[in-house]
Design an enzyme around this catalytic site. Structure first.
Site, PDB file in Angstrom:
ATOM      1  N   LYS A   1       0.855  -1.201   0.000  1.00 32.49           N
ATOM      2  CA  LYS A   1       0.000   0.000   0.000  1.00 32.49           C
ATOM      3  C   LYS A   1       0.889   1.248   0.000  1.00 32.49           C
ATOM      4  CE  LYS A   1      -2.444   1.612   3.716  1.00 32.49           C
ATOM      5  NZ  LYS A   1      -2.336   3.076   3.750  1.00 32.49           N
TER       6      LYS A   1
ATOM      7  N   ASP B   1      -3.448   4.390  -1.687  1.00 36.94           N
ATOM      8  CA  ASP B   1      -4.388   4.831  -0.641  1.00 36.94           C
ATOM      9  C   ASP B   1      -4.238   6.336  -0.412  1.00 36.94           C
ATOM     10  OD1 ASP B   1      -6.144   4.835   1.511  1.00 36.94           O
ATOM     11  OD2 ASP B   1      -4.643   4.124   2.946  1.00 36.94           O
TER      12      ASP B   1
ATOM     13  N   LYS C   1      -6.878   8.428  -0.398  1.00 32.63           N
ATOM     14  CA  LYS C   1      -8.086   8.898   0.324  1.00 32.63           C
ATOM     15  C   LYS C   1      -8.565  10.253  -0.193  1.00 32.63           C
ATOM     16  CE  LYS C   1      -6.842   6.624   4.682  1.00 32.63           C
ATOM     17  NZ  LYS C   1      -5.418   6.325   4.444  1.00 32.63           N
ATOM     18  N   PHE C   2      -8.941  10.277  -1.457  1.00 28.42           N
ATOM     19  CA  PHE C   2      -9.389  11.543  -2.049  1.00 28.42           C
ATOM     20  C   PHE C   2     -10.655  12.033  -1.356  1.00 28.42           C
ATOM     21  CE2 PHE C   2      -7.305   9.692  -6.010  1.00 28.42           C
ATOM     22  CZ  PHE C   2      -6.131  10.400  -5.810  1.00 28.42           C
ATOM     23  N   HIS C   3     -10.711  13.340  -1.146  1.00 28.27           N
ATOM     24  CA  HIS C   3     -11.888  13.953  -0.509  1.00 28.27           C
ATOM     25  C   HIS C   3     -11.961  15.392  -0.990  1.00 28.27           C
ATOM     26  CE1 HIS C   3     -14.329  14.666   3.445  1.00 28.27           C
ATOM     27  NE2 HIS C   3     -15.083  14.551   2.372  1.00 28.27           N
ATOM     28  N   ASP C   4     -12.799  15.635  -2.015  1.00 26.48           N
ATOM     29  CA  ASP C   4     -12.880  16.989  -2.572  1.00 26.48           C
ATOM     30  C   ASP C   4     -14.171  17.078  -3.389  1.00 26.48           C
ATOM     31  OD1 ASP C   4     -12.112  19.576  -3.569  1.00 26.48           O
ATOM     32  OD2 ASP C   4     -10.019  19.010  -3.270  1.00 26.48           O
ATOM     33  N   ILE C   5     -14.339  18.187  -4.099  1.00 23.95           N
ATOM     34  CA  ILE C   5     -15.543  18.338  -4.916  1.00 23.95           C
ATOM     35  C   ILE C   5     -15.458  17.378  -6.111  1.00 23.95           C
ATOM     36  CG2 ILE C   5     -15.920  20.715  -4.170  1.00 23.95           C
ATOM     37  CD1 ILE C   5     -14.772  21.617  -6.908  1.00 23.95           C
TER      38      ILE C   5
ATOM     39  N   ASN D   1     -15.504  17.513  -9.443  1.00 23.74           N
ATOM     40  CA  ASN D   1     -14.583  17.755 -10.554  1.00 23.74           C
ATOM     41  C   ASN D   1     -13.134  17.466 -10.152  1.00 23.74           C
ATOM     42  OD1 ASN D   1     -14.028  18.867 -13.258  1.00 23.74           O
ATOM     43  ND2 ASN D   1     -12.977  20.461 -12.088  1.00 23.74           N
ATOM     44  N   THR D   2     -12.790  17.815  -8.915  1.00 23.45           N
ATOM     45  CA  THR D   2     -11.403  17.646  -8.466  1.00 23.45           C
ATOM     46  C   THR D   2     -11.076  16.179  -8.200  1.00 23.45           C
ATOM     47  OG1 THR D   2     -11.514  19.847  -7.513  1.00 23.45           O
ATOM     48  CG2 THR D   2      -9.716  18.440  -6.747  1.00 23.45           C
TER      49      THR D   2
ATOM     50  N   THR E   1     -10.438   4.150  11.039  1.00 24.19           N
ATOM     51  CA  THR E   1     -10.308   3.197  12.152  1.00 24.19           C
ATOM     52  C   THR E   1      -9.644   3.812  13.391  1.00 24.19           C
ATOM     53  OG1 THR E   1      -8.231   2.445  11.192  1.00 24.19           O
ATOM     54  CG2 THR E   1     -10.188   1.169  10.639  1.00 24.19           C
TER      55      THR E   1
ATOM     56  N   ARG F   1      -4.886  -5.980  14.513  1.00 24.30           N
ATOM     57  CA  ARG F   1      -3.808  -6.114  15.482  1.00 24.30           C
ATOM     58  C   ARG F   1      -3.771  -7.523  16.078  1.00 24.30           C
ATOM     59  NH1 ARG F   1      -2.069  -2.317  13.390  1.00 24.30           N
ATOM     60  NH2 ARG F   1      -1.452  -0.314  14.280  1.00 24.30           N
TER      61      ARG F   1
ATOM     62  N   GLN G   1      -4.861   2.922  16.506  1.00 21.74           N
ATOM     63  CA  GLN G   1      -6.009   2.154  15.981  1.00 21.74           C
ATOM     64  C   GLN G   1      -7.002   1.891  17.113  1.00 21.74           C
ATOM     65  OE1 GLN G   1      -6.569   1.782  12.961  1.00 21.74           O
ATOM     66  NE2 GLN G   1      -4.606   1.777  11.879  1.00 21.74           N
TER      67      GLN G   1
ATOM     68  N   GLY H   1       0.277  -2.949   9.171  1.00 22.06           N
ATOM     69  CA  GLY H   1       1.514  -2.200   9.051  1.00 22.06           C
ATOM     70  C   GLY H   1       2.459  -2.434  10.197  1.00 22.06           C
ATOM     71  N   ARG H   2       2.392  -1.560  11.201  1.00 17.09           N
ATOM     72  CA  ARG H   2       3.398  -1.536  12.258  1.00 17.09           C
ATOM     73  C   ARG H   2       3.627  -2.864  12.978  1.00 17.09           C
ATOM     74  NH1 ARG H   2       0.904   3.974  14.408  1.00 17.09           N
ATOM     75  NH2 ARG H   2      -0.865   2.964  13.362  1.00 17.09           N
TER      76      ARG H   2
HETATM   77  O1  LIG Z   1      -9.567   3.809   8.249  1.00 14.79           O
HETATM   78  C1  LIG Z   1      -8.375   3.643   7.895  1.00 14.79           C
HETATM   79  C2  LIG Z   1      -7.957   3.819   6.591  1.00 14.79           C
HETATM   80  C3  LIG Z   1      -6.647   3.606   6.270  1.00 14.79           C
HETATM   81  N1  LIG Z   1      -5.744   3.232   7.201  1.00 14.79           N
HETATM   82  C4  LIG Z   1      -4.339   2.997   6.779  1.00 14.79           C
HETATM   83  O2  LIG Z   1      -3.957   1.647   7.064  1.00 14.79           O
HETATM   84  C5  LIG Z   1      -2.642   1.590   7.553  1.00 14.79           C
HETATM   85  C6  LIG Z   1      -2.646   0.961   8.923  1.00 14.79           C
HETATM   86  O3  LIG Z   1      -1.318   0.874   9.409  1.00 14.79           O
HETATM   87  P1  LIG Z   1      -0.989   0.239  10.847  1.00 14.79           P
HETATM   88  O4  LIG Z   1       0.472   0.510  11.008  1.00 14.79           O
HETATM   89  O5  LIG Z   1      -1.318  -1.238  10.762  1.00 14.79           O
HETATM   90  O6  LIG Z   1      -1.818   0.946  11.858  1.00 14.79           O
HETATM   91  C7  LIG Z   1      -2.087   3.008   7.525  1.00 14.79           C
HETATM   92  O7  LIG Z   1      -1.355   3.167   6.330  1.00 14.79           O
HETATM   93  C8  LIG Z   1      -3.314   3.903   7.467  1.00 14.79           C
HETATM   94  O8  LIG Z   1      -3.114   5.078   6.714  1.00 14.79           O
HETATM   95  C9  LIG Z   1      -6.146   3.068   8.495  1.00 14.79           C
HETATM   96  O9  LIG Z   1      -5.330   2.740   9.390  1.00 14.79           O
HETATM   97  N2  LIG Z   1      -7.465   3.258   8.802  1.00 14.79           N
END
Ligand SMILES: O=c1ccn([C@@H]2O[C@H](COP(=O)(O)O)[C@@H](O)[C@H]2O)c(=O)[nH]1
Length: 234
Positions: free
Chosen positions: A32, A59, A61-65, A67-68, A123, A185, A194, A214-215
């Site tokens: 991602k 990822d 996460k577009f958020h706009d009008i 056209n944009t 989240t 997790r 989270q 991720g982490r």
């Molecule tokens: O609601 C959301 C949307 C996107 N994310 C993304 O997922 C990963 C989660 O990473 P961790 O390290 O496992 O917490 C991160 O890139 C966020 O931008 C999200 O967590 N929640």
């Protein structure tokens, strides 16, 4: 191994750090690219992943009008990524315009259009945040469902939701609607920011198609070992 269900975020600041992570975990199919890396690296990171035959979740996460967001989606689709995000709260017209734009953008470069998926509710937010800060008058799970339905009615191919809401969304939205869950997790990992998490096994059992983890992997002392533990649990 359920490696094809795991998407690892490249939440690192530089191209070099991203390449080091990709090369450290060659078994990972899905990566991602989020705001941090895309802002610092630009579309070059997409080429780097494509050269390695990886699947790509862009990822942004577009958020706009309307056209944009349509313009941004058209450009993003031309890169040939597999998944792309927009916030459901951009609204029905923006979602519909974005969905049309990805088809146009992909056509320009001869790529397959990405699956456009909508963020329902981040989240990192709690029920309290939703009620008291955002002043949303619905219970959080109901709100997440309404956002997923708005995305589905707007012809999007899926949604991003917390694992705590995925069972309900799966039941209502059906099997063809792709559900991607961040906020996953294992019991042994720190939750950090989270707030609505479940374990990888619970999230898959509840109906998630993909888990974004991720982490717990990337910040572990032994990322490969952490990944193996997660795959075994799933
Ligand atoms: O609601 C959301 C949307 C996107 N994310 C993304 O997922 C990963 C989660 O990473 P961790 O390290 O496992 O917490 C991160 O890139 C966020 O931008 C999200 O967590 N929640």
């Amino acid at each position: 191994m359920n490696i094809d269900k795991i998407i690892v975020p490249l939440d690192v600041p530089t191209e070099a750090a991203a390449i080091a992570l990709i090369d450290q975990l060659p078994e990972i199919i899905w990566w991602k690219v989020g705001l941090e890396l895309f802002v610092s690296c630009g579309p070059k990171i997409i080429s780097i992943l494509k050269e390695r035959q990886k699947r790509i979740f862009l990822d942004l996460k577009f958020h706009d009008i309307p056209n944009t967001v349509a313009g941004a989606c058209r450009a993003a689709a031309s890169y040939g990524v597999d998944l792309l995000t927009i916030h459901a709260t951009a609204g029905r017209v923006a979602l519909t315009s974005a969905q049309e734009a990805i088809v146009e953008g992909a056509k320009v470069t001869g790529e397959n259009p990405p699956r456009l998926i909508a963020i329902t509710i981040l989240t990192s937010l709690t029920s309290r945040d939703v009620a008291f800060d955002l002043k949303i008058p619905l219970e959080l799970p109901e709100y997440a469902l309404q956002m997923a339905l708005l995305a589905q009615e707007s012809a999007l191919g899926g949604a991003v939701c917390s694992p705590q809401e995925v069972e309900q969304l799966r039941q209502v939205c059906g099997d063809d609607f792709v559900l991607v869950c961040p906020g996953v997790r294992p019991t042994w990992a720190e939750k950090g920011d989270q707030k609505r998490s479940l374990t990888p096994g619970q999230a898959i059992k509840a109906g998630a198609d993909y888990l974004v983890i991720g982490r717990p992997i990337t910040a572990a002392a032994d990322p490969k070992g952490a990944l193996e533990r997660i795959c075994q649990e799933i």
